[in-house]
Design a protein around this motif. Structure first.
Motif, mmCIF file in Angstrom:
data_model
loop_
_atom_site.group_PDB
_atom_site.id
_atom_site.type_symbol
_atom_site.label_atom_id
_atom_site.label_comp_id
_atom_site.label_asym_id
_atom_site.label_seq_id
_atom_site.Cartn_x
_atom_site.Cartn_y
_atom_site.Cartn_z
ATOM 1 N N GLY A 172 -22.246 26.143 21.867
ATOM 2 C CA GLY A 172 -21.917 26.295 21.536
ATOM 3 C C GLY A 172 -20.833 25.718 20.077
ATOM 4 O O GLY A 172 -19.842 25.949 19.391
ATOM 5 N N ASN A 173 -21.248 24.703 19.610
ATOM 6 C CA ASN A 173 -20.919 23.960 18.382
ATOM 7 C C ASN A 173 -21.790 24.528 17.421
ATOM 8 O O ASN A 173 -23.468 24.376 17.763
ATOM 9 N N GLN A 174 -21.614 24.038 16.728
ATOM 10 C CA GLN A 174 -22.670 23.954 14.844
ATOM 11 C C GLN A 174 -23.153 22.972 14.894
ATOM 12 O O GLN A 174 -22.949 21.778 15.760
ATOM 13 N N ARG A 175 -24.911 23.019 14.410
ATOM 14 C CA ARG A 175 -25.211 21.692 14.519
ATOM 15 C C ARG A 175 -24.779 20.892 13.478
ATOM 16 O O ARG A 175 -23.836 21.333 12.078
ATOM 17 N N GLU A 176 -24.224 19.185 13.581
ATOM 18 C CA GLU A 176 -23.465 18.237 13.122
ATOM 19 C C GLU A 176 -25.142 17.256 12.582
ATOM 20 O O GLU A 176 -24.991 16.835 13.665
ATOM 21 N N LEU A 177 -23.971 16.483 11.785
ATOM 22 C CA LEU A 177 -24.378 15.428 11.023
ATOM 23 C C LEU A 177 -23.927 14.235 12.049
ATOM 24 O O LEU A 177 -22.984 13.971 12.191
ATOM 25 N N VAL A 178 -24.898 13.119 12.886
ATOM 26 C CA VAL A 178 -24.730 11.947 13.422
ATOM 27 C C VAL A 178 -25.305 11.271 12.511
ATOM 28 O O VAL A 178 -24.332 10.686 12.591
ATOM 29 N N ALA A 179 -25.944 11.153 11.588
ATOM 30 C CA ALA A 179 -26.655 9.626 11.118
ATOM 31 C C ALA A 179 -27.443 9.994 9.867
ATOM 32 O O ALA A 179 -27.893 10.971 9.883
ATOM 33 N N GLU A 180 -27.724 8.979 8.893
ATOM 34 C CA GLU A 180 -27.864 9.934 7.209
ATOM 35 C C GLU A 180 -28.687 8.748 6.033
ATOM 36 O O GLU A 180 -28.137 7.694 6.405
#
Length: 119
Positions: free
Chosen positions: A42-50
């Motif tokens: 139900g959620n968009q893909r999100e950045l965790v770490a880069e």
């Protein structure tokens, strides 16, 4: 052809730890960017770490102090060490690499690995 293979996901209790790996194979000249993203239902893909080559790591506020991104350049592998896991960290985790292949810059995604944190 470049392929990314992820491993290390699984089921863990809250407060536990996991270490994800993302290994790239193929004719890679250089890796310019390494990132981990996640997506829960139900959620968009999100950045965790880069992290970019020569740059400092960047983390989502929700994981700062608990997650660490690192890389092994000779092995073309990127890691995400996750500590003090919380149920809200439950998601499918994807690695993304931005690489140079035969002089062209390209973006590749891993197949995703499920991380489930139980309360």
């Amino acid at each position: 052809q470049v392929q990314l293979v992820e491993s290390g996901g699984g089921l863990v209790q809250a407060g536990g730890s996991l270490k994800l790996s993302c290994a790239a194979s193929g004719r890679i000249s250089s890796i310019n960017y390494k990132g981990w993203y996640r997506q829960s239902p139900g959620n968009q893909r999100e950045l965790v770490a880069e992290i970019t080559t020569g740059g400092s790591p960047n983390y989502a506020d929700s994981v700062k102090g608990r997650f660490t991104i690192s890389g092994d350049n000779p092995k073309n592998t990127v890691y995400l060490e996750m500590n003090s896991l919380k149920p809200e960290d439950t998601a499918v985790y994807y690695c993304q690499l931005r690489v140079t292949v035969w002089g062209s810059k390209r973006i590749y995604w891993g197949q995703g690995t499920q991380v489930t944190v139980s309360s």
